[in-house]
Design an enzyme around this catalytic site. Sequence first.
Site, PDB file in Angstrom:
ATOM      1  N   CYS A   7       0.901  -1.267  -0.078  1.00  0.00           N
ATOM      2  CA  CYS A   7      -0.029   0.023   0.040  1.00  0.00           C
ATOM      3  C   CYS A   7       0.808   1.252  -0.112  1.00  0.00           C
ATOM      4  O   CYS A   7       2.276   1.062  -0.298  1.00  0.00           O
ATOM      5  CB  CYS A   7      -0.964   0.146   1.268  1.00  0.00           C
ATOM      6  SG  CYS A   7      -0.489   0.136   2.674  1.00  0.00           S
ATOM      7  N   ASN A  10       2.426   1.517   4.196  1.00  0.00           N
ATOM      8  CA  ASN A  10       2.640   0.440   5.092  1.00  0.00           C
ATOM      9  C   ASN A  10       2.362   0.570   6.466  1.00  0.00           C
ATOM     10  O   ASN A  10       2.744  -0.013   7.585  1.00  0.00           O
ATOM     11  CB  ASN A  10       4.027  -0.035   4.826  1.00  0.00           C
ATOM     12  CG  ASN A  10       4.390  -1.442   5.489  1.00  0.00           C
ATOM     13  OD1 ASN A  10       5.240  -1.643   5.907  1.00  0.00           O
ATOM     14  ND2 ASN A  10       3.290  -2.641   5.184  1.00  0.00           N
ATOM     15  N   CYS A  12      -1.537   1.141   7.354  1.00  0.00           N
ATOM     16  CA  CYS A  12      -3.107   0.871   7.605  1.00  0.00           C
ATOM     17  C   CYS A  12      -3.215  -0.657   6.775  1.00  0.00           C
ATOM     18  O   CYS A  12      -3.455  -1.599   7.472  1.00  0.00           O
ATOM     19  CB  CYS A  12      -3.647   1.734   6.959  1.00  0.00           C
ATOM     20  SG  CYS A  12      -3.485   3.483   7.909  1.00  0.00           S
ATOM     21  N   ARG A  13      -3.406  -0.584   5.375  1.00  0.00           N
ATOM     22  CA  ARG A  13      -3.931  -1.614   4.580  1.00  0.00           C
ATOM     23  C   ARG A  13      -2.944  -2.721   4.628  1.00  0.00           C
ATOM     24  O   ARG A  13      -3.411  -3.813   4.765  1.00  0.00           O
ATOM     25  CB  ARG A  13      -4.488  -1.272   3.172  1.00  0.00           C
ATOM     26  CG  ARG A  13      -5.419   0.227   3.249  1.00  0.00           C
ATOM     27  CD  ARG A  13      -5.546   0.450   2.037  1.00  0.00           C
ATOM     28  NE  ARG A  13      -4.535   1.536   1.504  1.00  0.00           N
ATOM     29  CZ  ARG A  13      -4.285   2.053   0.357  1.00  0.00           C
ATOM     30  NH1 ARG A  13      -5.371   2.057  -0.510  1.00  0.00           N
ATOM     31  NH2 ARG A  13      -3.097   2.832   0.121  1.00  0.00           N
ATOM     32  N   SER A  14      -1.707  -2.537   4.134  1.00  0.00           N
ATOM     33  CA  SER A  14      -0.970  -3.740   3.831  1.00  0.00           C
ATOM     34  C   SER A  14      -0.634  -4.435   5.153  1.00  0.00           C
ATOM     35  O   SER A  14      -0.663  -5.618   5.296  1.00  0.00           O
ATOM     36  CB  SER A  14       0.262  -3.324   3.230  1.00  0.00           C
ATOM     37  OG  SER A  14       0.916  -2.307   3.754  1.00  0.00           O
ATOM     38  N   ASP A 124      -8.060   3.552   1.330  1.00  0.00           N
ATOM     39  CA  ASP A 124      -7.319   3.771   2.156  1.00  0.00           C
ATOM     40  C   ASP A 124      -8.122   4.598   3.540  1.00  0.00           C
ATOM     41  O   ASP A 124      -8.826   5.693   3.275  1.00  0.00           O
ATOM     42  CB  ASP A 124      -6.342   5.005   1.774  1.00  0.00           C
ATOM     43  CG  ASP A 124      -5.100   5.274   2.885  1.00  0.00           C
ATOM     44  OD1 ASP A 124      -5.323   4.640   4.049  1.00  0.00           O
ATOM     45  OD2 ASP A 124      -4.146   5.757   2.462  1.00  0.00           O
TER      46      ASP A 124
END
Length: 158
Positions: A7, A10, A12-14, A124
Amino acid sequence: MRLLVVCLGNICRSPVAEGVLRARIQASTLAGQVELDSAGTGDWHVGQPPDRRAIANAAEHGIDIAGLRARQLGPADYRDFDWLLCADRANLRDVRARMPHGAHARAALLLDWTGVEHEGEVPDPYTGGPAQFEHVFQLLDRAADGAIARLRQELRLR
């Protein structure tokens, strides 16, 4: 099989995707056959833990990501991983633009690769609140189911 979830920063999402996927893989017959990591295309958060809201949301679902630390996508990732699974199209474009000649890794959208949504993106949640982090978790939870199914099929063919 080696998977890298990518993402922007690195945090939040990943890392949530890494945590969910790791938990699912460890609880499956794929344990020991798949390696996971996550990275960001940007360098703003290198060395930092995931966003506190991402940590809290993942913990609500029994996933501990507090020990993860952000890192930036690097040249070795294109050699060391089979798949670079991107949260959104902007990150996919960046990943492909940086891909060195002769790279081993292939790049794809995470939700597309897992069969959750063709050309789908993981939004995001960074500027949002608990509802956005929960939405992202639910998407990644579904993606983990799809990843398990795909990995079982791909690893059977090897």
